[in-house]
Scaffold this motif. Structure first.
Motif, PDB file in Angstrom:
ATOM      1  N   GLY A  45      36.182  46.138  39.628  1.00 18.03           N
ATOM      2  CA  GLY A  45      37.145  46.462  38.590  1.00 18.03           C
ATOM      3  C   GLY A  45      36.605  47.377  37.507  1.00 18.03           C
ATOM      4  N   ALA A  46      37.399  47.563  36.477  1.00 18.61           N
ATOM      5  CA  ALA A  46      37.093  48.521  35.417  1.00 18.61           C
ATOM      6  C   ALA A  46      35.830  48.134  34.659  1.00 18.61           C
ATOM      7  CB  ALA A  46      38.270  48.615  34.452  1.00 18.61           C
ATOM      8  N   MET A 113      39.243  44.424  43.697  1.00 12.57           N
ATOM      9  CA  MET A 113      39.569  43.423  42.679  1.00 12.57           C
ATOM     10  C   MET A 113      39.906  44.126  41.374  1.00 12.57           C
ATOM     11  SD  MET A 113      37.178  40.386  41.091  1.00 12.57           S
ATOM     12  CE  MET A 113      37.780  39.389  39.708  1.00 12.57           C
ATOM     13  N   SER A 114      40.960  43.695  40.691  1.00 12.16           N
ATOM     14  CA  SER A 114      41.337  44.203  39.388  1.00 12.16           C
ATOM     15  C   SER A 114      41.617  45.706  39.489  1.00 12.16           C
ATOM     16  CB  SER A 114      40.238  43.874  38.375  1.00 12.16           C
ATOM     17  OG  SER A 114      40.694  44.058  37.065  1.00 12.16           O
ATOM     18  N   LEU A 115      40.956  46.556  38.686  1.00  8.29           N
ATOM     19  CA  LEU A 115      41.144  47.995  38.840  1.00  8.29           C
ATOM     20  C   LEU A 115      40.823  48.422  40.262  1.00  8.29           C
ATOM     21  CD1 LEU A 115      41.656  50.879  37.773  1.00  8.29           C
ATOM     22  CD2 LEU A 115      39.217  50.952  37.172  1.00  8.29           C
ATOM     23  N   GLY A 116      39.868  47.732  40.899  1.00  8.66           N
ATOM     24  CA  GLY A 116      39.572  48.036  42.292  1.00  8.66           C
ATOM     25  C   GLY A 116      40.788  47.881  43.176  1.00  8.66           C
ATOM     26  N   THR A 118      43.865  48.416  42.156  1.00 10.71           N
ATOM     27  CA  THR A 118      44.669  49.602  41.872  1.00 10.71           C
ATOM     28  C   THR A 118      44.179  50.778  42.694  1.00 10.71           C
ATOM     29  OG1 THR A 118      45.095  48.845  39.619  1.00 10.71           O
ATOM     30  CG2 THR A 118      45.383  51.202  40.053  1.00 10.71           C
ATOM     31  N   SER A 139      45.175  42.226  40.678  1.00  7.14           N
ATOM     32  CA  SER A 139      45.677  43.569  40.396  1.00  7.14           C
ATOM     33  C   SER A 139      47.198  43.561  40.361  1.00  7.14           C
ATOM     34  CB  SER A 139      45.194  44.543  41.482  1.00  7.14           C
ATOM     35  OG  SER A 139      45.596  45.857  41.211  1.00  7.14           O
ATOM     36  N   HIS A 279      40.381  35.438  37.110  1.00 12.45           N
ATOM     37  CA  HIS A 279      39.962  36.840  37.170  1.00 12.45           C
ATOM     38  C   HIS A 279      38.440  36.926  37.097  1.00 12.45           C
ATOM     39  CE1 HIS A 279      41.791  40.893  37.112  1.00 12.45           C
ATOM     40  NE2 HIS A 279      40.634  41.268  36.588  1.00 12.45           N
TER      41      HIS A 279
END
Length: 301
Positions: A45-46, A113-116, A118, A139, A279
């Protein structure tokens, strides 16, 4: 042109290497497992190093896959240069393909995961031919999707206010002890309220990340990056790649029904729930998460 700085990496050998991507950025990459097994790319993620993927999860996945994890730009051991050479968030999706190219991996299972997650949605739209399967969790559906009569935008809650308060402090200068306290508190909120939170487990994780990165500076480049060009949710209706959406019922960033809304937008998607998952990736969720992923990739019955 993208390349691995260690030419042996092109032969899919285990270990670490660096991959040169666009705009003068270099990414740290780690390969684990048997190169003869199907490749699986982990996209974090971010503002998060690839070290945020628990070693225990990587080990479980590597029993059935050749696992690749890497540090995004401006995280970990990868190049930190956002203020000199800014880039849009969508460039991080191109980086994922650049890693596969440099390692000469024609197709891979991809987990985000998360931004990943996206970024994996963008990969489904622009590089479907490189994906054996996709797994997304933590996400939200990218913007621009057609309305869903069953789940409206008003049904999709936003992040926990406690996180918004912490994110307002992202990138502030703190001494290592204060930074460690801030990061552990961040993980505490991300973990959710169901699974017990082991502060020392996440303190150890952050100490490893700081050692890996060589700094306690809190990365914030991805929060500053251009978000445009990703309003493509309607295009997901054309996805043909097998996709798994993992529902994290305790996620304080994208709580239910975000996962359901995402799964409904992708015709090939199936949805499973990992009980207690928030998360964060505490050791307690590693076995069921690994099982969900390997079942989806077809490596486990």
């Amino acid at each position: 042109m993208t390349r691995a700085t260690d030419p042996q990496a092109g032969g899919l050998r285990r270990g670490e290497t660096f991959v040169d991507v666009a705009d003068g950025y270099r990414l740290w990459v780690e390969m684990t497992g048997d190169p003869e097994r199907p490749a699986l790319l982990l996209v974090m993620g971010a503002n998060a190093s690839g070290q945020c993927w628990p070693d225990e999860l990587v080990e479980l996945l590597s029993r059935d896959h050749f696992v690749v994890r890497y540090d995004h730009r401006d995280t970990g051991r990868s190049t930190h240069a956002f203020h000199e050479r800014p880039y849009p968030i969508r460039a991080l999706a191109d980086d994922a393909i650049a890693v596969l190219d440099a390692l000469r991996i024609a197709r891979a299972h991809v987990v985000g995961m998360s931004l990943g997650g996206t970024l994996v949605q963008l990969l489904l739209l622009d590089h479907a031919d490189r994906l054996l399967s996709a797994t997304i969790f933590g996400s939200a559906l990218i913007a621009g999707a057609a309305p869903d009569p069953g789940i409206s935008d008003d049904d999709l809650p936003g992040p926990d206010p406690r996180l918004l308060a912490l994110w307002a402090e992202l990138g502030q200068e703190r001494d290592p002890e204060a930074e460690l306290r801030w990061r552990v508190e961040h993980w505490r909120v991300l973990n959710g309220a169901i699974l017990p939170f082991d502060a020392e487990e996440f303190a150890d994780l952050e100490r490893r990340i700081a050692t890996h990165s060589g700094t306690w500076h809190s990365p914030a480049a991805h929060a500053l990056a251009d978000q445009s060009g990703m309003e493509r949710g309607a295009e997901l209706a054309n996805v043909s790649v097998p996709t798994l959406v993992i529902d994290a019922p305790e996620d304080p960033i994208t709580p239910p029904p975000h996962a359901d809304r995402l799964a409904r937008a992708i015709p090939t998607a199936t949805r499973v729930t990992v009980p207690g998952l928030g998360h964060a990736l505490p050791l307690a969720v590693v076995p069921p998460l690994a099982t969900a992923i390997t079942t989806h990739t077809g490596q486990r019955p």
